[in-house]
Design an enzyme around this catalytic site. Structure first.
Site, PDB file in Angstrom:
ATOM      1  N   LYS A 302       0.860  -1.192   0.000  1.00 21.05           N
ATOM      2  CA  LYS A 302       0.000   0.000   0.000  1.00 21.05           C
ATOM      3  C   LYS A 302       0.891   1.235   0.000  1.00 21.05           C
ATOM      4  CE  LYS A 302      -3.096   2.520   3.165  1.00 21.05           C
ATOM      5  NZ  LYS A 302      -3.743   2.489   4.498  1.00 21.05           N
ATOM      6  N   LYS A 314     -10.360  12.683   8.096  1.00 22.04           N
ATOM      7  CA  LYS A 314      -9.839  12.328   9.411  1.00 22.04           C
ATOM      8  C   LYS A 314      -9.809  13.558  10.323  1.00 22.04           C
ATOM      9  CE  LYS A 314      -6.450   8.882   7.746  1.00 22.04           C
ATOM     10  NZ  LYS A 314      -6.929   7.695   8.462  1.00 22.04           N
ATOM     11  N   ASP A 325       1.599   6.412   5.743  1.00 19.96           N
ATOM     12  CA  ASP A 325       0.585   5.479   5.262  1.00 19.96           C
ATOM     13  C   ASP A 325       1.016   4.746   3.998  1.00 19.96           C
ATOM     14  OD1 ASP A 325      -1.830   4.301   5.959  1.00 19.96           O
ATOM     15  OD2 ASP A 325      -2.982   5.526   4.569  1.00 19.96           O
ATOM     16  N   ASP A 384     -12.094   6.789   3.698  1.00 17.85           N
ATOM     17  CA  ASP A 384     -10.916   6.624   4.546  1.00 17.85           C
ATOM     18  C   ASP A 384     -10.514   5.154   4.671  1.00 17.85           C
ATOM     19  OD1 ASP A 384      -8.817   7.483   6.111  1.00 17.85           O
ATOM     20  OD2 ASP A 384      -9.968   7.449   7.983  1.00 17.85           O
ATOM     21  N   ARG A 388      -7.438  -0.692   0.925  1.00 22.42           N
ATOM     22  CA  ARG A 388      -7.871  -1.969   0.354  1.00 22.42           C
ATOM     23  C   ARG A 388      -8.268  -1.820  -1.115  1.00 22.42           C
ATOM     24  NH1 ARG A 388     -12.277  -2.579   4.957  1.00 22.42           N
ATOM     25  NH2 ARG A 388     -10.612  -1.403   5.953  1.00 22.42           N
TER      26      ARG A 388
END
Length: 547
Positions: A302, A314, A325, A384, A388
């Site tokens: 990712k 967020k 991230d 958010d 995936r």
């Protein structure tokens, strides 16, 4: 802004000469736990195989100093047992007693008398396991910041696993990102320059392997720690090209036009709200002599270079660490940077699905329906939960086009993984017991521990959608958010052997601890490299029965 960090990791070399002959002004000696007054043995009989422990001075029931103790004590006039007693030392892993040396140290660190010994570090190695050696290496490195050269006998007589652990701990404990300050960092804060493993047989091979793993982790940490005003998908792709050039890898980058033409709907949807378009990065390694029967491992990372949450915005506090991230992508790039140096004998392809998740005017909306690479339509209910979506595209592409023997994805995916396992274990899901066991062994050996969680069949219905093939988050509350995320990804794997590492908890650290530093940890580089070194064997039907 710099393209890469200006701070370099510690160089580690092996030198068979006695520690007083390796031209090092700072020395490190091992300390084993308290001697049993009945048996006269210390801790684990002086350590595995008796290395280091049985020799060296000790008090009647105190910790014992290992290899090099007699020579150093004699040359420098030090009463080591008395020093340990006064400091109430116990020989616990990573415990440090720092002993300054004055006039007696002049000229003592080299045969020609030109190098002075100024300090001796007495380093606890506890029960002598690889984990304890890793903590010892980290402690030595932190105590020796700003030192140019340190000679160590801590690993003299240790087996390869313990030497590797010590070296990796020593290199990684002082990681720092350079190049973003207005002035140079003070010398006293920089990593140890050179670590010399002294007084032992030739350990150059194991040192080379350990250094390659540690430097791959360092590379990944550089990527993770780089601020997101510098780091966008295009920047990450350029770094991949540089790594490919340096390490003999084939690199291909798909830009937003290629992604659209080829149907990567998940990556495009996540990147729609940003002015900095997404990329799919592919890095390929082929070992010498690879043929049709050579296993092919595909690693998927990712690569969200910054995550605001998109329109499902967020809170400010949750946004602050989101430059990390893309840790899964950094892990994949770090692994690929080391496979040739380690002589990995399987084919390895790394895919990094890179996008910036922003709430721009063209951002995807909660309730949108998108089409993934493999044709699956997905109802997006929370922007958010974007990781995936990009992983599904990359996994679907790998399965359709790359003929993988096994796929492993790595992602800072769910807060639920952190809630369930904290910050010491990654959540691991796998479709086969052998694959799960191999990854667990690699995690234990490397110090990056994993805990296998189940792929619960009963939870699959929670992802049902009334308008699309599947929803990407729960539409029926069942709990187990990390599990349902894994179940969503599993549908794109089809019958290929697969493992999913959710590193949301272990991928970030709130404080320095052993070889881990505050911020992005690049968790997974070491474990995956240990796994690849061990050799990948996937039996027919390797996907196994879902757990």
């Amino acid at each position: 802004m710099p393209a890469e960090s200006t701070i370099r990791p510690t160089e580690v070399v092996a030198d068979a000469r006695p520690v007083l002959d390796v031209e090092a002004g700072t020395l490190a000696l091992p300390v084993w736990p308290e001697t049993d007054p009945e048996s006269g043995e210390s801790g684990e009989a002086g350590g595995p195989g008796g290395q280091n422990g049985p020799g060296g001075p000790a008090g009647p029931a105190g910790p014992r100093v290992g290899t090099g103790a007699d020579e150093v004590a004699s040359a420098l006039g030090l009463d080591l047992p008395l020093i340990l007693d006064r400091e109430n030392a116990k020989g616990e892993p990573g415990e440090i007693v720092s002993v300054p040396v004055y006039a007696a140290g002049r000229g003592a660190a080299s045969v020609d008398g030109e190098v002075d010994v100024t300090r001796v570090l007495l380093v606890g190695v506890g029960d002598g396991t690889a984990a304890s050696f890793r903590r010892a290496g980290a402690a030595v490195a932190r105590a020796a910041k700003g030192v140019e050269r340190l000679g160590s006998t801590v690993t003299a007589g240790a087996d390869d696993a313990r030497v590797r652990a010590f070296v990796e701990g020593a290199v990684l404990a002082t990681y720092a990102l350079g190049g973003f300050r207005g002035s140079e960092a003070p010398a006293r804060t920089l990593p140890l320059g050179t670590l010399v493993l002294a007084g032992d047989e030739d350990r150059s091979t194991v040192v080379r392997l350990a250094s390659a793993v540690a430097e791959a982790t360092w590379t990944a940490r550089d990527l993770v720690h780089t601020p997101s005003n510098v780091k966008d998908p295009a920047w990450l792709a350029e770094r991949a090209r540089q790594l490919g050039s340096a390490h003999g890898l084939d690199v291909r980058v798909r830009d937003e036009k290629a992604l659209e033409a080829e149907g990567f709907g998940g990556i495009l949807a996540v990147g729609m709200g940003s002015a900095r378009p997404p990329r799919l990065i592919a890095m390929r390694y082929e070992p010498e002599g690879a043929g049709a029967t050579t296993p092919h491992v595909v690693l998927v990372g990712k690569g969200i270079t910054y995550d605001t949450g998109g329109l499902s915005l967020k809170p400010r506090e949750a946004m602050v660490p989101m430059k990390t991230d893309m840790s899964g992508g950094a892990v994949v790039m770090g692994v690929l940077s080391a496979v040739r140096e380690l002589g990995v004998d399987v084919r390895v392809t790394g895919l990094v699905a890179a996008a910036e998740n922003m709430p721009g005017a063209s951002a995807q909306r909660p309730s949108d329906v998108i089409r993934q690479y493999d044709g699956t339509t997905v109802e997006v209910l929370n922007t958010d939960a974007e990781g995936r979506l990009v992983l599904a595209d990359a996994i679907g592409y790998a399965v359709a086009e790359l003929e993988p023997s096994v796929v492993v994805d790595v992602a800072t995916l769910t807060g639920a993984a952190t809630q369930g396992l904290g910050r010491t274990h990654a959540a691991m899901y796998a479709t086969g017991d052998d694959l799960a066991a191999a990854l667990t062994r690699a995690g234990d050996a490397s110090g990056e521990r994993m805990w296998r969680l189940p792929l619960v069949d009963d939870y699959r219905s929670a992802l049902e959608s009334s308008v699309a093939d599947v929803a990407h988050i729960e539409t029926t509350k069942v709990g187990g958010g990390s599990i349902t995320a894994a179940l969503f990804l599993q549908r794109f794997v089809r019958d290929v052997a697969w493992a999913h590492l959710d590193i949301a908890g272990v991928g970030r650290a709130d404080a320095d601890r052993a070889e881990v530093v505050k911020g992005g940890t690049a968790f997974g580089v070491r474990a995956l490299l240990y796994w690849l070194e061990e050799g990948v064997s996937v039996a027919p039907g390797g996907a196994g029965r879902p757990r």
